[in-house]
Write an enzyme that holds these catalytic residues in place. Sequence first.
Site, PDB file in Angstrom:
ATOM      1  N   LYS A  11       0.822  -1.215   0.000  1.00  0.00           N
ATOM      2  CA  LYS A  11       0.000   0.000   0.000  1.00  0.00           C
ATOM      3  C   LYS A  11       0.862   1.274   0.000  1.00  0.00           C
ATOM      4  O   LYS A  11       2.075   1.227   0.243  1.00  0.00           O
ATOM      5  CB  LYS A  11      -0.938  -0.036   1.216  1.00  0.00           C
ATOM      6  CG  LYS A  11      -1.969  -1.175   1.150  1.00  0.00           C
ATOM      7  CD  LYS A  11      -2.960  -1.112   2.314  1.00  0.00           C
ATOM      8  CE  LYS A  11      -4.010  -2.219   2.222  1.00  0.00           C
ATOM      9  NZ  LYS A  11      -5.022  -2.134   3.309  1.00  0.00           N
ATOM     10  N   TYR A  51     -12.503  -1.925  -3.433  1.00  0.00           N
ATOM     11  CA  TYR A  51     -13.014  -1.977  -2.063  1.00  0.00           C
ATOM     12  C   TYR A  51     -14.533  -1.775  -2.012  1.00  0.00           C
ATOM     13  O   TYR A  51     -15.066  -1.354  -0.982  1.00  0.00           O
ATOM     14  CB  TYR A  51     -12.287  -0.949  -1.192  1.00  0.00           C
ATOM     15  CG  TYR A  51     -10.932  -1.426  -0.700  1.00  0.00           C
ATOM     16  CD1 TYR A  51     -10.822  -2.559   0.110  1.00  0.00           C
ATOM     17  CD2 TYR A  51      -9.757  -0.758  -1.019  1.00  0.00           C
ATOM     18  CE1 TYR A  51      -9.590  -3.010   0.572  1.00  0.00           C
ATOM     19  CE2 TYR A  51      -8.512  -1.198  -0.561  1.00  0.00           C
ATOM     20  CZ  TYR A  51      -8.451  -2.328   0.239  1.00  0.00           C
ATOM     21  OH  TYR A  51      -7.229  -2.784   0.707  1.00  0.00           O
ATOM     22  N   ASN A 114      -2.089   0.336   6.645  1.00  0.00           N
ATOM     23  CA  ASN A 114      -1.599  -0.910   7.237  1.00  0.00           C
ATOM     24  C   ASN A 114      -0.757  -1.752   6.276  1.00  0.00           C
ATOM     25  O   ASN A 114      -0.707  -2.969   6.385  1.00  0.00           O
ATOM     26  CB  ASN A 114      -2.751  -1.701   7.875  1.00  0.00           C
ATOM     27  CG  ASN A 114      -3.803  -2.100   6.866  1.00  0.00           C
ATOM     28  OD1 ASN A 114      -3.677  -1.845   5.680  1.00  0.00           O
ATOM     29  ND2 ASN A 114      -4.860  -2.741   7.347  1.00  0.00           N
ATOM     30  N   HIS A 117      -2.345  -5.344   1.549  1.00  0.00           N
ATOM     31  CA  HIS A 117      -3.631  -6.023   1.352  1.00  0.00           C
ATOM     32  C   HIS A 117      -3.336  -7.469   0.976  1.00  0.00           C
ATOM     33  O   HIS A 117      -2.365  -7.731   0.266  1.00  0.00           O
ATOM     34  CB  HIS A 117      -4.427  -5.384   0.203  1.00  0.00           C
ATOM     35  CG  HIS A 117      -5.492  -6.306  -0.333  1.00  0.00           C
ATOM     36  ND1 HIS A 117      -6.709  -6.458   0.280  1.00  0.00           N
ATOM     37  CD2 HIS A 117      -5.491  -7.179  -1.382  1.00  0.00           C
ATOM     38  CE1 HIS A 117      -7.424  -7.370  -0.387  1.00  0.00           C
ATOM     39  NE2 HIS A 117      -6.696  -7.814  -1.397  1.00  0.00           N
ATOM     40  N   GLU A 128      -9.340 -10.900  -7.859  1.00  0.00           N
ATOM     41  CA  GLU A 128      -8.416  -9.764  -7.697  1.00  0.00           C
ATOM     42  C   GLU A 128      -7.213  -9.895  -8.633  1.00  0.00           C
ATOM     43  O   GLU A 128      -6.743  -8.891  -9.190  1.00  0.00           O
ATOM     44  CB  GLU A 128      -7.984  -9.678  -6.221  1.00  0.00           C
ATOM     45  CG  GLU A 128      -9.157  -9.284  -5.323  1.00  0.00           C
ATOM     46  CD  GLU A 128      -8.854  -9.368  -3.827  1.00  0.00           C
ATOM     47  OE1 GLU A 128      -7.716  -9.719  -3.449  1.00  0.00           O
ATOM     48  OE2 GLU A 128      -9.766  -9.067  -3.035  1.00  0.00           O
TER      49      GLU A 128
HETATM   50  P1  ATP Z   1      -7.255  -5.819   3.265  1.00  0.00           P
HETATM   51  O1  ATP Z   1      -8.604  -6.099   2.645  1.00  0.00           O
HETATM   52  O2  ATP Z   1      -6.689  -4.478   2.882  1.00  0.00           O
HETATM   53  O3  ATP Z   1      -6.295  -6.954   3.052  1.00  0.00           O
HETATM   54  P2  ATP Z   1      -8.239  -6.675   5.812  1.00  0.00           P
HETATM   55  O4  ATP Z   1      -8.881  -7.798   5.056  1.00  0.00           O
HETATM   56  O5  ATP Z   1      -7.350  -7.035   6.961  1.00  0.00           O
HETATM   57  O6  ATP Z   1      -7.419  -5.742   4.847  1.00  0.00           O
HETATM   58  P3  ATP Z   1     -10.766  -5.274   5.721  1.00  0.00           P
HETATM   59  O7  ATP Z   1     -11.769  -5.402   6.806  1.00  0.00           O
HETATM   60  O8  ATP Z   1     -10.999  -5.968   4.425  1.00  0.00           O
HETATM   61  O9  ATP Z   1      -9.345  -5.674   6.337  1.00  0.00           O
HETATM   62  O10 ATP Z   1     -10.564  -3.713   5.460  1.00  0.00           O
HETATM   63  C1  ATP Z   1      -9.967  -3.257   4.255  1.00  0.00           C
HETATM   64  C2  ATP Z   1      -9.052  -2.111   4.572  1.00  0.00           C
HETATM   65  O11 ATP Z   1      -9.837  -1.007   5.018  1.00  0.00           O
HETATM   66  C3  ATP Z   1      -8.066  -2.347   5.710  1.00  0.00           C
HETATM   67  O12 ATP Z   1      -6.895  -3.017   5.317  1.00  0.00           O
HETATM   68  C4  ATP Z   1      -7.764  -0.947   6.145  1.00  0.00           C
HETATM   69  O13 ATP Z   1      -6.816  -0.328   5.246  1.00  0.00           O
HETATM   70  C5  ATP Z   1      -9.114  -0.268   5.998  1.00  0.00           C
HETATM   71  N1  ATP Z   1      -9.884  -0.301   7.239  1.00  0.00           N
HETATM   72  C6  ATP Z   1     -10.508  -1.380   7.785  1.00  0.00           C
HETATM   73  N2  ATP Z   1     -11.124  -1.061   8.929  1.00  0.00           N
HETATM   74  C7  ATP Z   1     -10.883   0.258   9.125  1.00  0.00           C
HETATM   75  C8  ATP Z   1     -11.236   1.212  10.125  1.00  0.00           C
HETATM   76  N3  ATP Z   1     -11.994   0.864  11.164  1.00  0.00           N
HETATM   77  N4  ATP Z   1     -10.799   2.487   9.984  1.00  0.00           N
HETATM   78  C9  ATP Z   1     -10.053   2.864   8.924  1.00  0.00           C
HETATM   79  N5  ATP Z   1      -9.679   2.019   7.925  1.00  0.00           N
HETATM   80  C10 ATP Z   1     -10.085   0.738   8.033  1.00  0.00           C
HETATM   81 MG    MG Z   2     -10.042  -7.472   3.317  1.00  0.00          MG
END
Ligand code: ATP
Ligand code: MG
Length: 140
Positions: A11, A51, A114, A117, A128
């Site tokens: 990211k 997303y 974070n 992804h 994807e």
């Molecule tokens: P990713 O899909 O990016 O691999 P993930 O599966 O661990 O991450 P998801 O729940 O799919 O988490 O959320 C997608 C992304 O949205 C997260 O990686 C983060 O960048 C962002 N995100 C998730 N929850 C929050 C939150 N509460 N506040 C801000 N950003 C968030």
């Molecule tokens: Mg995810």
Amino acid sequence: MAANRTFSIIKPDATRRNLTGAVTKMLEEAGLRVVASKRLLLSTAQAEDFYAVHAERPFYRDLVGFMTSGPVVVQVLEGDDAVRRNRDVMGATNPADAGAGTIRKELAESIEANTVHGSDSDENAATEIAFFFQPDEIVG
Ligand code: ATP
Ligand code: MG
């Protein structure tokens, strides 16, 4: 389980801090092989599509803004049980909850920024991968 594939994004928080190599090293040390990789700037439309599952969440606009704020590196990773293996080395979504030695614990800035992804199922991995790569761009 036979070797299979997952999809990863390094990211913008990581590319900004010049951590592409550091992230890739941790993926490789976890037993994953990079079989396709390219650096690009996501358009707003691409980030929104990618997303879309989170479109109703309060953080969606910020997330789209973050994912388009700088370059990303999209990768196809190959390895035994690739989806689970990648999720394990990524660590929890919130770096504060991530286990020691995971990418997010070691490198992530915040729950949004974070660092990586990773696909959460084989089905989503296939979708994807197809979103970003032609079959002949993937060389295992
Ligand atoms: P990713 O899909 O990016 O691999 P993930 O599966 O661990 O991450 P998801 O729940 O799919 O988490 O959320 C997608 C992304 O949205 C997260 O990686 C983060 O960048 C962002 N995100 C998730 N929850 C929050 C939150 N509460 N506040 C801000 N950003 C968030
Ligand atoms: Mg995810």
